[in-house]
Scaffold this active site. Structure first.
Site, PDB file in Angstrom:
ATOM      1  N   SER A  33      22.124  -3.176  83.704  1.00  0.00           N
ATOM      2  CA  SER A  33      20.990  -4.058  83.440  1.00  0.00           C
ATOM      3  C   SER A  33      20.541  -3.951  81.991  1.00  0.00           C
ATOM      4  O   SER A  33      20.254  -2.841  81.511  1.00  0.00           O
ATOM      5  CB  SER A  33      19.814  -3.694  84.353  1.00  0.00           C
ATOM      6  OG  SER A  33      20.167  -3.815  85.711  1.00  0.00           O
ATOM      7  N   ASN A  36      17.362  -1.613  80.516  1.00  0.00           N
ATOM      8  CA  ASN A  36      17.094  -0.495  81.422  1.00  0.00           C
ATOM      9  C   ASN A  36      17.496   0.805  80.740  1.00  0.00           C
ATOM     10  O   ASN A  36      18.664   1.005  80.402  1.00  0.00           O
ATOM     11  CB  ASN A  36      17.875  -0.684  82.726  1.00  0.00           C
ATOM     12  CG  ASN A  36      17.491   0.316  83.796  1.00  0.00           C
ATOM     13  OD1 ASN A  36      17.338   1.494  83.535  1.00  0.00           O
ATOM     14  ND2 ASN A  36      17.357  -0.166  85.021  1.00  0.00           N
ATOM     15  N   ILE A 174      17.275 -13.390  89.510  1.00  0.00           N
ATOM     16  CA  ILE A 174      17.709 -12.709  90.734  1.00  0.00           C
ATOM     17  C   ILE A 174      18.877 -13.457  91.377  1.00  0.00           C
ATOM     18  O   ILE A 174      19.882 -12.856  91.781  1.00  0.00           O
ATOM     19  CB  ILE A 174      16.531 -12.589  91.724  1.00  0.00           C
ATOM     20  CG1 ILE A 174      15.485 -11.620  91.182  1.00  0.00           C
ATOM     21  CG2 ILE A 174      17.023 -12.128  93.103  1.00  0.00           C
ATOM     22  CD1 ILE A 174      14.151 -11.675  91.924  1.00  0.00           C
ATOM     23  N   ALA A 176      21.067 -15.396  90.087  1.00  0.00           N
ATOM     24  CA  ALA A 176      22.307 -15.339  89.306  1.00  0.00           C
ATOM     25  C   ALA A 176      23.127 -14.097  89.638  1.00  0.00           C
ATOM     26  O   ALA A 176      24.368 -14.123  89.586  1.00  0.00           O
ATOM     27  CB  ALA A 176      21.986 -15.369  87.810  1.00  0.00           C
ATOM     28  N   TYR A 197      25.168   0.857  91.841  1.00  0.00           N
ATOM     29  CA  TYR A 197      23.987   0.761  90.984  1.00  0.00           C
ATOM     30  C   TYR A 197      23.204   2.047  91.160  1.00  0.00           C
ATOM     31  O   TYR A 197      23.381   2.758  92.149  1.00  0.00           O
ATOM     32  CB  TYR A 197      23.146  -0.464  91.371  1.00  0.00           C
ATOM     33  CG  TYR A 197      22.136  -0.875  90.326  1.00  0.00           C
ATOM     34  CD1 TYR A 197      22.537  -1.248  89.052  1.00  0.00           C
ATOM     35  CD2 TYR A 197      20.778  -0.892  90.614  1.00  0.00           C
ATOM     36  CE1 TYR A 197      21.615  -1.636  88.091  1.00  0.00           C
ATOM     37  CE2 TYR A 197      19.845  -1.281  89.669  1.00  0.00           C
ATOM     38  CZ  TYR A 197      20.268  -1.643  88.405  1.00  0.00           C
ATOM     39  OH  TYR A 197      19.355  -2.019  87.455  1.00  0.00           O
TER      40      TYR A 197
END
Length: 234
Positions: A33, A36, A174, A176, A197
């Site tokens: 991300s 992040n 979101i 996508a 993740y």
């Protein structure tokens, strides 16, 4: 040559079926991300090596859609939003590309891709169309996405609800990513895939729960990957 230690990461499959997919070790998606702080260059490189040792193929995927729109919706002037997005994505692109090259110098097993590079693939388009259709017809999905938007905006804007513009951009961001959570084997043309993740994926309860509506495919798994805790950390 720098030695990369991969046993510093531990994966926790989200369900028992996700464990089966992890053990098949066919393919892994490592999600990164932008913005992040977890995804430092060393962490992304370590994750790439970790995945390359365990899976036949690896795709490191970072989100590059709607990033400037998101900054603008959160209050940046249009030019500042574009500049911030370009700078942010340039850094993420470099980290991801360097990590893939480090883990697989041949470039045959580990790939670095932005989400925008997937949107032209038939599997992604089919899944995206399905998500859009369900957003119109499935109140459970709409409510779940709305809750995610609430949670994202509550620490970033005055007032939990946000403006219609802010909510629309967050929703598009979101949606996508959602095809990757739903059926990454169809996107990457592999038998099975573990989407990795460092937190439980948004919508995981919905995607892997019982019932009808939007559900992950049978060959899609989710794994939460984090640095291994040592006795000193406990």
């Amino acid at each position: 040559m720098t030695t990369i230690t991969t046993d510093i990461f531990t994966v926790r499959p989200y369900t028992s079926h996700c464990r089966v997919i992890e053990q098949e070790a066919c393919h892994a998606v490592i999600g990164v991300s932008p913005g992040n702080g977890f995804f430092t260059a060393d962490t992304v490189t370590g994750l790439a090596h970790w995945a390359a040792e365990r899976f036949a193929r690896v795709d490191i995927v970072y989100t590059d859609l709607h990033v400037a729109d998101m900054y603008e919706a959160l209050g940046y002037a249009p030019d500042d939003a574009r500049r911030k997005a370009v700078k942010n994505l340039r850094g993420v692109r470099a980290k991801v590309a360097n990590a893939a090259l480090s883990a697989d110098p041949s470039g045959t097993r580990v790939a670095a891709r932005p989400v925008s590079a997937l949107t032209g693939l038939p599997g992604y388009r089919r899944l995206s169309d399905r998500v859009e259709s369900l957003m119109a017809d499935d109140p459970v999905l709409r409510a779940t996405v709305a809750d995610l938007v609430d949670r994202f905006l509550q620490d970033k804007v005055t007032g939990r609800a946000g403006t219609p513009r802010q909510r629309d951009v967050c929703t598009r961001y979101i949606l996508a990513e959602l095809p990757l959570f739903l059926d990454s084997p169809a996107i990457f043309d592999v038998a099975s895939s573990l989407n990795c993740y460092h937190q439980v994926l948004p919508l995981a309860d919905l995607l892997y729960g019982p019932g009808h509506g939007l559900r992950a495919s049978r060959n899609q798994g989710h794994g939460i990957i984090n640095p291994t805790r040592t006795e000193a950390d406990r």
